[in-house]
Design a protein around this motif. Structure first.
Motif, PDB file in Angstrom:
ATOM      1  N   PHE A   1       0.879  -1.172   0.000  1.00 20.53           N
ATOM      2  CA  PHE A   1       0.000   0.000   0.000  1.00 20.53           C
ATOM      3  C   PHE A   1       0.913   1.219   0.000  1.00 20.53           C
ATOM      4  CE2 PHE A   1      -2.464   3.287   2.233  1.00 20.53           C
ATOM      5  CZ  PHE A   1      -3.670   3.228   1.546  1.00 20.53           C
ATOM      6  N   LYS A   2       0.859   2.000  -1.084  1.00 19.68           N
ATOM      7  CA  LYS A   2       1.790   3.120  -1.251  1.00 19.68           C
ATOM      8  C   LYS A   2       1.010   4.401  -1.498  1.00 19.68           C
ATOM      9  CE  LYS A   2       5.691   4.450  -4.174  1.00 19.68           C
ATOM     10  NZ  LYS A   2       6.501   4.045  -5.323  1.00 19.68           N
ATOM     11  N   LYS A   3       1.277   5.408  -0.653  1.00 19.65           N
ATOM     12  CA  LYS A   3       0.745   6.748  -0.886  1.00 19.65           C
ATOM     13  C   LYS A   3       1.854   7.736  -0.613  1.00 19.65           C
ATOM     14  CE  LYS A   3      -1.541   7.668   3.528  1.00 19.65           C
ATOM     15  NZ  LYS A   3      -2.784   8.054   4.151  1.00 19.65           N
ATOM     16  N   GLN A   4       1.570   8.999  -0.827  1.00 22.58           N
ATOM     17  CA  GLN A   4       2.587  10.046  -0.755  1.00 22.58           C
ATOM     18  C   GLN A   4       3.442   9.956   0.505  1.00 22.58           C
ATOM     19  OE1 GLN A   4       3.036  12.160  -3.256  1.00 22.58           O
ATOM     20  NE2 GLN A   4       4.564  13.476  -2.366  1.00 22.58           N
ATOM     21  N   SER A   5       2.813   9.687   1.648  1.00 24.16           N
ATOM     22  CA  SER A   5       3.533   9.735   2.924  1.00 24.16           C
ATOM     23  C   SER A   5       4.295   8.460   3.262  1.00 24.16           C
ATOM     24  CB  SER A   5       2.555  10.058   4.055  1.00 24.16           C
ATOM     25  OG  SER A   5       1.564   9.058   4.131  1.00 24.16           O
ATOM     26  N   GLY A   6       4.173   7.409   2.472  1.00 18.22           N
ATOM     27  CA  GLY A   6       4.911   6.200   2.787  1.00 18.22           C
ATOM     28  C   GLY A   6       4.425   4.985   2.030  1.00 18.22           C
ATOM     29  N   GLU A   7       5.087   3.878   2.348  1.00 12.27           N
ATOM     30  CA  GLU A   7       4.772   2.612   1.694  1.00 12.27           C
ATOM     31  C   GLU A   7       4.779   1.519   2.762  1.00 12.27           C
ATOM     32  OE1 GLU A   7       7.370  -0.125  -1.259  1.00 12.27           O
ATOM     33  OE2 GLU A   7       6.918   1.878  -2.020  1.00 12.27           O
ATOM     34  N   TRP A   8       3.735   0.670   2.754  1.00 14.59           N
ATOM     35  CA  TRP A   8       3.617  -0.386   3.740  1.00 14.59           C
ATOM     36  C   TRP A   8       3.342  -1.715   3.059  1.00 14.59           C
ATOM     37  CZ3 TRP A   8       1.179   4.319   3.935  1.00 14.59           C
ATOM     38  CH2 TRP A   8       1.594   5.175   4.938  1.00 14.59           C
TER      39      TRP A   8
END
Length: 190
Positions: A55-62
Motif C-alpha cells: 500500500f503506497k501513498k505520498q507519505s509512505g509505503e507499507w
C-alpha cells in the motif's frame, strides 16, 4: 497498521488513529480514497502474493499481510455534514487572508502562525481558481480551489491531496474555515 476493505468502504488504523470512507479504482493499481474526515487521496496497491499487498501513498509505503479474521469496518458519518456552514460569496472570498487564530473544540487559541519572520501564514484565493498557502516554516503550497455543490464547502485540490473546508463565517474582513483533519476552525482576517 491495519487496512480493512469491503466492496466500497475502508477503515484503516495507523499509530492509534482511525480513518474510514469509501474507495474506488481509478487505474490499473491506482485507487482513490475519500475519507469521512474531509479529504481525498490516491494510493497505489500492488499485490505481491495471494496474501500480501504493498500500500503506497505520498507519505509512505507499507507491506501488509492478509488476515484470516473478518474485516472490521467502522462506518463514520462525514464530519462536514455536522458543521453548520454559510453560503460562499465568491467575490468576497477572493484575495489574501492572514491567519488570526484557531478554535479547537470551542476553545479559542489566538496564537498567530508565521510563514516567515516578516509574514504571517496566509491563504490567497485567485479569480482563476489558483490557491496559494503560505504555511509555517516558509513552506509555500499551490493548489486549485473550487466551491462544492453545497455552496458552503471549499475544495482545495493539489497533486497529492484534495481537502474540503467548510466556510462558517465570511465577510469583508473575516474568514472562518472548519478543517476536518484538525477538527478546528481556522480564523483569517484581512
Amino acid at each position: 497498521m491495519t487496512l480493512s476493505f469491503d466492496k466500497e468502504n475502508y477503515t484503516q488504523f495507523v499509530l492509534g488513529k482511525s480513518e474510514s470512507g469509501n474507495w474506488s479504482s481509478i487505474g490499473e493499481n491506482l485507487y482513490e480514497f475519500n475519507s469521512t474526515k474531509g479529504y481525498t487521496y490516491e494510493a497505489e496497491i500492488m499485490q505481491i502474493s495471494d496474501n500480501q499487498i504493498i500500500f503506497k501513498k505520498q507519505s509512505g509505503e507499507w507491506q501488509l499481510i492478509k488476515s484470516s479474521e473478518k474485516a472490521d469496518l467502522v462506518f463514520e458519518e462525514n464530519i462536514l455534514d455536522k458543521i453548520k456552514g454559510i453560503n460562499i460569496d465568491r467575490k468576497t472570498l477572493l484575495g489574501k487572508w492572514y491567519h488570526n487564530g484557531q478554535n479547537i473544540n470551542g476553545n479559542e487559541n489566538d496564537i498567530i502562525l508565521k510563514h516567515s519572520n516578516t509574514e504571517l501564514v496566509n491563504y490567497t484565493f485567485l479569480d482563476n481558481g489558483e490557491f496559494i498557502n503560505k504555511a509555517p516554516f516558509e513552506i509555500e503550497l499551490s493548489a486549485n480551489w473550487t466551491i462544492d455543490k453545497d455552496n458552503q464547502t471549499l475544495i482545495i485540490e493539489s497533486d497529492e491531496l484534495t481537502e474540503f473546508l467548510k466556510v462558517t463565517k465570511l465577510n469583508e474582513t473575516e474568514l472562518y474555515l472548519y478543517q476536518p483533519i484538525s477538527k478546528s476552525v481556522i480564523k483569517f482576517k484581512r
